[in-house]
Design a protein around this motif. Structure first.
Motif, PDB file in Angstrom:
ATOM      1  N   HIS A  43      42.809 127.244 108.478  1.00 18.88           N
ATOM      2  CA  HIS A  43      43.523 125.456 108.948  1.00 18.88           C
ATOM      3  C   HIS A  43      44.175 125.911 109.541  1.00 18.88           C
ATOM      4  O   HIS A  43      44.606 124.569 111.032  1.00 18.88           O
ATOM      5  CB  HIS A  43      44.223 125.006 107.833  1.00 18.88           C
ATOM      6  CG  HIS A  43      42.370 124.212 107.143  1.00 18.88           C
ATOM      7  ND1 HIS A  43      43.169 123.304 105.637  1.00 18.88           N
ATOM      8  CD2 HIS A  43      41.093 124.780 106.245  1.00 18.88           C
ATOM      9  CE1 HIS A  43      41.832 122.979 105.497  1.00 18.88           C
ATOM     10  NE2 HIS A  43      41.011 123.715 105.970  1.00 18.88           N
ATOM     11  N   PHE A  77      34.451 124.330 106.197  1.00 17.68           N
ATOM     12  CA  PHE A  77      34.393 124.024 105.021  1.00 17.68           C
ATOM     13  C   PHE A  77      34.286 124.799 103.692  1.00 17.68           C
ATOM     14  O   PHE A  77      33.256 124.821 103.105  1.00 17.68           O
ATOM     15  CB  PHE A  77      35.273 122.390 105.170  1.00 17.68           C
ATOM     16  CG  PHE A  77      36.015 122.214 106.615  1.00 17.68           C
ATOM     17  CD1 PHE A  77      37.333 122.328 106.720  1.00 17.68           C
ATOM     18  CD2 PHE A  77      34.800 121.940 107.474  1.00 17.68           C
ATOM     19  CE1 PHE A  77      37.904 122.208 107.737  1.00 17.68           C
ATOM     20  CE2 PHE A  77      35.578 121.616 108.344  1.00 17.68           C
ATOM     21  CZ  PHE A  77      37.787 121.598 108.456  1.00 17.68           C
ATOM     22  N   ASP A  79      34.589 122.203 101.224  1.00 17.66           N
ATOM     23  CA  ASP A  79      33.368 121.010 100.930  1.00 17.66           C
ATOM     24  C   ASP A  79      32.490 121.056 101.893  1.00 17.66           C
ATOM     25  O   ASP A  79      31.917 120.024 102.538  1.00 17.66           O
ATOM     26  CB  ASP A  79      34.198 119.947 101.064  1.00 17.66           C
ATOM     27  CG  ASP A  79      35.037 119.923 101.878  1.00 17.66           C
ATOM     28  OD1 ASP A  79      34.924 120.063 102.906  1.00 17.66           O
ATOM     29  OD2 ASP A  79      35.835 118.400 102.613  1.00 17.66           O
ATOM     30  N   HIS A  80      31.553 121.958 102.925  1.00 12.70           N
ATOM     31  CA  HIS A  80      30.912 121.270 103.382  1.00 12.70           C
ATOM     32  C   HIS A  80      31.320 120.351 104.847  1.00 12.70           C
ATOM     33  O   HIS A  80      30.866 120.996 106.142  1.00 12.70           O
ATOM     34  CB  HIS A  80      29.451 121.645 103.217  1.00 12.70           C
ATOM     35  CG  HIS A  80      29.252 121.878 101.362  1.00 12.70           C
ATOM     36  ND1 HIS A  80      29.417 122.864 101.360  1.00 12.70           N
ATOM     37  CD2 HIS A  80      28.926 120.626 100.174  1.00 12.70           C
ATOM     38  CE1 HIS A  80      29.298 123.015 100.251  1.00 12.70           C
ATOM     39  NE2 HIS A  80      29.388 122.330  99.252  1.00 12.70           N
ATOM     40  N   ASN A  81      31.854 119.419 104.262  1.00 12.27           N
ATOM     41  CA  ASN A  81      31.811 118.604 106.159  1.00 12.27           C
ATOM     42  C   ASN A  81      31.121 117.472 106.379  1.00 12.27           C
ATOM     43  O   ASN A  81      30.323 118.190 107.925  1.00 12.27           O
ATOM     44  CB  ASN A  81      32.708 119.310 106.617  1.00 12.27           C
ATOM     45  CG  ASN A  81      33.653 118.330 107.406  1.00 12.27           C
ATOM     46  OD1 ASN A  81      34.129 117.172 107.039  1.00 12.27           O
ATOM     47  ND2 ASN A  81      34.038 118.401 108.840  1.00 12.27           N
ATOM     48  N   ASN A  91      22.985 117.675 111.181  1.00 12.75           N
ATOM     49  CA  ASN A  91      23.711 118.126 110.616  1.00 12.75           C
ATOM     50  C   ASN A  91      24.128 119.180 111.319  1.00 12.75           C
ATOM     51  O   ASN A  91      25.584 119.969 111.640  1.00 12.75           O
ATOM     52  CB  ASN A  91      24.175 118.246 109.425  1.00 12.75           C
ATOM     53  CG  ASN A  91      24.616 117.120 108.013  1.00 12.75           C
ATOM     54  OD1 ASN A  91      25.815 116.806 109.084  1.00 12.75           O
ATOM     55  ND2 ASN A  91      23.458 116.268 108.066  1.00 12.75           N
ATOM     56  N   ALA A 139      26.082 123.691 106.865  1.00 12.34           N
ATOM     57  CA  ALA A 139      27.137 124.177 107.078  1.00 12.34           C
ATOM     58  C   ALA A 139      27.050 125.631 108.395  1.00 12.34           C
ATOM     59  O   ALA A 139      27.989 125.774 109.139  1.00 12.34           O
ATOM     60  CB  ALA A 139      28.300 123.612 106.786  1.00 12.34           C
TER      61      ALA A 139
END
Length: 228
Positions: A43, A77, A79-81, A91, A139
């Motif tokens: 991050h 990420f 959480d896939h985002n 996506n 993702a």
């Protein structure tokens, strides 16, 4: 080359100070115990956390003044985002153009990326109609089609079975060799990436405790505590 020099972050309940160098075009596996700071490291590189001191650069460019959207980084990420109202193809297309206005060659690149991660025929599905592992792979496809030279993968295969994890690791390795991109990947199964990673970094208590070849890092006595 990615250079991280004494980047310090402080919260009331956690402190981190990272120093790490990753060669251009390398695949670096980030391992270590839960809560040790692996995700925080990614991050920070991506710009979602700002160190209060230190230096961070990629290919000679200072990244610290740049907001996340301006950094040469694509990130997957945990959480896939994914956007729930968009299809898998849409996506994934965000990795090329947020406007989703792709030309023919770009659309073909997206379809090829989805095929590379085993999602041929699912291009029109939305996230709610896909399994956790399929969402992870959408993702990943989005990162694969991006033109960013630095890719950060945060536990990208946690929802996949062992055989599929191995396949996806090989896909990522082939992509970075073909495009000469640099990849940092947190992973809780380091044995599975040891044969393809150029470098492994063990992160614990907010620090890069050791960095070197996978064989060197995994031979350390404390390396048995390297789960995600």
């Amino acid at each position: 080359m990615l250079r991280i020099e004494n980047c310090r972050l402080v919260w009331p309940d956690f402190r981190a100070e990272y120093t790490l160098t990753v060669a251009a075009g390398a695949l670096c596996a980030i391992v270590g115990p839960s809560g040790g700071g692996k995700t925080t490291l990614l991050h920070m590189i991506a710009g979602f956390e700002t160190p209060e001191s230190g230096a961070l650069s990629f290919d000679g460019q200072d990244l610290l003044p740049l907001p996340p959207a301006k950094r040469p980084v694509a990130m997957v990420f945990q959480d896939h985002n994914l956007f729930p109202h968009l299809t898998a193809e849409e996506n994934a297309s965000l990795g090329l153009r947020p406007s989703l206005r792709l030309d023919r060659s770009e659309r073909e690149a997206v379809v090829d990326a989805l095929a590379a991660v085993g999602l041929s025929g699912l291009e029109r599905r939305r996230p709610e109609d896909m399994s956790g592992g399929q969402r992870q792979r959408v993702a990943l496809a989005r990162a694969l089609v991006s033109r960013r030279p630095l890719i950060l993968l945060d536990e990208p295969f946690s929802s996949l079975d062992p055989a599929l994890r191995e396949d996806m690791i090989l896909v990522v390795d082939a992509m970075r060799r073909h495009r000469a991109v640099t990849i940092l990947m947190t992973i809780h199964t380091p044995d599975e990436v040891a044969d393809v990673a150029d470098q492994m970094a063990f992160v614990a208590e907010g620090r890069v405790v050791a960095s070197g070849s996978p064989a060197e890092v995994m031979s350390r006595p404390w390396s048995s505590d390297r789960s995600a």
